[in-house]
Design an enzyme around this catalytic site. Structure first.
Site, PDB file in Angstrom:
ATOM      1  CG  HIS A  36      -5.615   2.089   5.283  1.00  0.00           C
ATOM      2  ND1 HIS A  36      -5.129   2.974   6.217  1.00  0.00           N
ATOM      3  CD2 HIS A  36      -4.652   1.149   5.093  1.00  0.00           C
ATOM      4  CE1 HIS A  36      -3.903   2.584   6.567  1.00  0.00           C
ATOM      5  NE2 HIS A  36      -3.593   1.484   5.900  1.00  0.00           N
ATOM      6  CD  GLU A  57      -3.367  -2.363   7.282  1.00  0.00           C
ATOM      7  OE1 GLU A  57      -2.285  -2.635   6.748  1.00  0.00           O
ATOM      8  OE2 GLU A  57      -3.965  -1.288   7.090  1.00  0.00           O
ATOM      9  N   GLY A  60       2.922  -1.125   4.220  1.00  0.00           N
ATOM     10  CA  GLY A  60       2.999   0.302   3.911  1.00  0.00           C
ATOM     11  C   GLY A  60       4.426   0.698   3.581  1.00  0.00           C
ATOM     12  N   GLY A  61       5.091   1.316   4.538  1.00  0.00           N
ATOM     13  CA  GLY A  61       6.432   1.887   4.334  1.00  0.00           C
ATOM     14  C   GLY A  61       7.415   0.967   3.622  1.00  0.00           C
ATOM     15  CB  SER A 100       5.514  -2.112  11.805  1.00  0.00           C
ATOM     16  OG  SER A 100       5.125  -0.786  12.134  1.00  0.00           O
ATOM     17  N   GLY A 114       2.830   2.176  10.792  1.00  0.00           N
ATOM     18  CA  GLY A 114       3.803   3.254  10.627  1.00  0.00           C
ATOM     19  C   GLY A 114       4.518   3.630  11.917  1.00  0.00           C
ATOM     20  CD  GLU A 160      -2.668   5.508   6.854  1.00  0.00           C
ATOM     21  OE1 GLU A 160      -2.681   5.568   5.605  1.00  0.00           O
ATOM     22  OE2 GLU A 160      -1.752   4.951   7.491  1.00  0.00           O
ATOM     23  CG  ASN A 212      -1.710   1.247   1.405  1.00  0.00           C
ATOM     24  OD1 ASN A 212      -1.766   2.073   0.486  1.00  0.00           O
ATOM     25  ND2 ASN A 212      -2.331   1.424   2.555  1.00  0.00           N
ATOM     26  CD1 TRP A 213       3.554   1.018  -2.877  1.00  0.00           C
ATOM     27  CD2 TRP A 213       3.386   2.089  -4.836  1.00  0.00           C
ATOM     28  NE1 TRP A 213       4.206   0.266  -3.822  1.00  0.00           N
ATOM     29  CE2 TRP A 213       4.116   0.897  -5.038  1.00  0.00           C
ATOM     30  CE3 TRP A 213       3.153   2.918  -5.938  1.00  0.00           C
ATOM     31  CZ2 TRP A 213       4.622   0.529  -6.283  1.00  0.00           C
ATOM     32  CZ3 TRP A 213       3.652   2.552  -7.183  1.00  0.00           C
ATOM     33  CH2 TRP A 213       4.375   1.366  -7.349  1.00  0.00           C
TER      34      TRP A 213
HETATM   35  P1  13P Z   1       3.228   0.281   7.616  1.00  0.00           P
HETATM   36  O1  13P Z   1       3.677  -1.022   7.003  1.00  0.00           O
HETATM   37  O2  13P Z   1       3.976   1.463   7.149  1.00  0.00           O
HETATM   38  O3  13P Z   1       3.160   0.164   9.115  1.00  0.00           O
HETATM   39  O4  13P Z   1       1.719   0.511   7.117  1.00  0.00           O
HETATM   40  C1  13P Z   1       0.814  -0.523   7.206  1.00  0.00           C
HETATM   41  C2  13P Z   1      -0.403  -0.142   6.441  1.00  0.00           C
HETATM   42  O5  13P Z   1      -1.119   0.759   6.814  1.00  0.00           O
HETATM   43  C3  13P Z   1      -0.688  -0.879   5.200  1.00  0.00           C
HETATM   44  O6  13P Z   1      -1.950  -0.584   4.722  1.00  0.00           O
END
Ligand code: 13P
Length: 250
Positions: free
Chosen positions: A96, A168, A235-236, A214, A174, A98, A9-10
């Site tokens: 998500h 998640e 994510g990251g 993470s 993050g 966010e 997930n960029w």
């Molecule tokens: P991170 O891998 O950066 O913690 O993000 C996870 C995420 O929100 C994937 O959708």
């Protein structure tokens, strides 16, 4: 048999040029990769069209990170399922944390989005997970339970093979804090039991449930070794080809 799904997930990262560069690296890698695994990248809207051309004919699927529930109309700034299908997008992340947190997306709204995605044959990845406060109050199970029940409200069993769930925990996104693989597996097993209650054992044993929060090259193998975890939503660590490749190749 459940085939693990490793998805990047960029988020709000990467220009078109950066997206193509990353995708080209992944396509090269995937040519000689023969483990039984699904690979997906969920990119910003602006890069999807260009990415589709690079990914065409490869093993890597293309996803979006959000969509509107209406098919078209006066919704300035929004993107519809029809538009995503037009590009050739395969999947879409729905709900998500966010989106839930910063854009106040409710379970009711997400339920509408999932129904529209399914109608247009886009595979929704429904994200669920508790906040730190909810975990500290021992409310993680009831939180994911209501997110699942409300998110899947009125969705017929025949569609369940086209739905992915991602667990998640918000406190692990993050932050560098990963849920331990045991913690993640416990909640994912619980989610599977909720799916069993709603749709029966056949569906619950076949639905893909990912972990996200993470995930990195160094912890992917341990997470993926757990019995109920069928993949990762990353994510990251999905923004760097080398690191994402380590996760795909866990
Ligand atoms: P991170 O891998 O950066 O913690 O993000 C996870 C995420 O929100 C994937 O959708």
């Amino acid at each position: 048999m459940r085939v693990p799904l490793i998805a990047g997930n960029w988020k709000m990262n990467n220009t078109i040029e950066e997206s193509l560069d990353l995708a080209n690296n992944l396509v090269e890698f995937s040519k000689k990769f023969d483990k039984n695994r699904e690979i997906l990248i969920c990119a910003p809207f602006t890069a999807l069209h260009a990415l589709k051309k690079v990914l065409n004919g490869s093993k890597i699927k293309l996803g979006a990170q959000n969509m509107h529930f209406e098919e078209s109309g006066a919704y300035t700034g929004e993107i519809s399922a029809v538009m995503l299908k037009d590009i050739g997008v395969d999947c879409v992340i729905i709900g998500h944390s966010e989106r839930r947190q910063y854009f106040n997306e409710s379970d009711e709204l997400l339920n509408k989005k999932i129904k529209t995605a399914l109608k247009f044959n886009l595979k929704p990845i429904l994200c669920v997970g508790e906040t730190l406060e909810q975990r500290e109050a021992n409310a993680e199970k009831e939180t994911v339970r209501s997110q699942i029940i409300n998110g899947l409200h009125d969705i017929n069993i025949e569609y369940l093979k086209n739905i992915v769930i991602a667990y998640e925990p918000v406190w692990a996104i993050g932050t560098g804090k990963t849920a331990t693989s045991k913690q993640a597996n416990e909640i994912i097993s619980y989610i599977r039991s909720v799916i069993k209650e709603l749709y029966g054992v056949n569906v619950s044993e076949n639905i893909i449930i990912q972990y996200g929060g993470s995930v990195k090259g160094s912890n992917a193998s341990e997470i993926m070794a757990e019995s109920d975890i069928d993949g990762a939503l990353v994510g990251g660590a999905s923004l760097k080809a080398d690191e994402f490749i380590k996760i795909i190749n866990y």
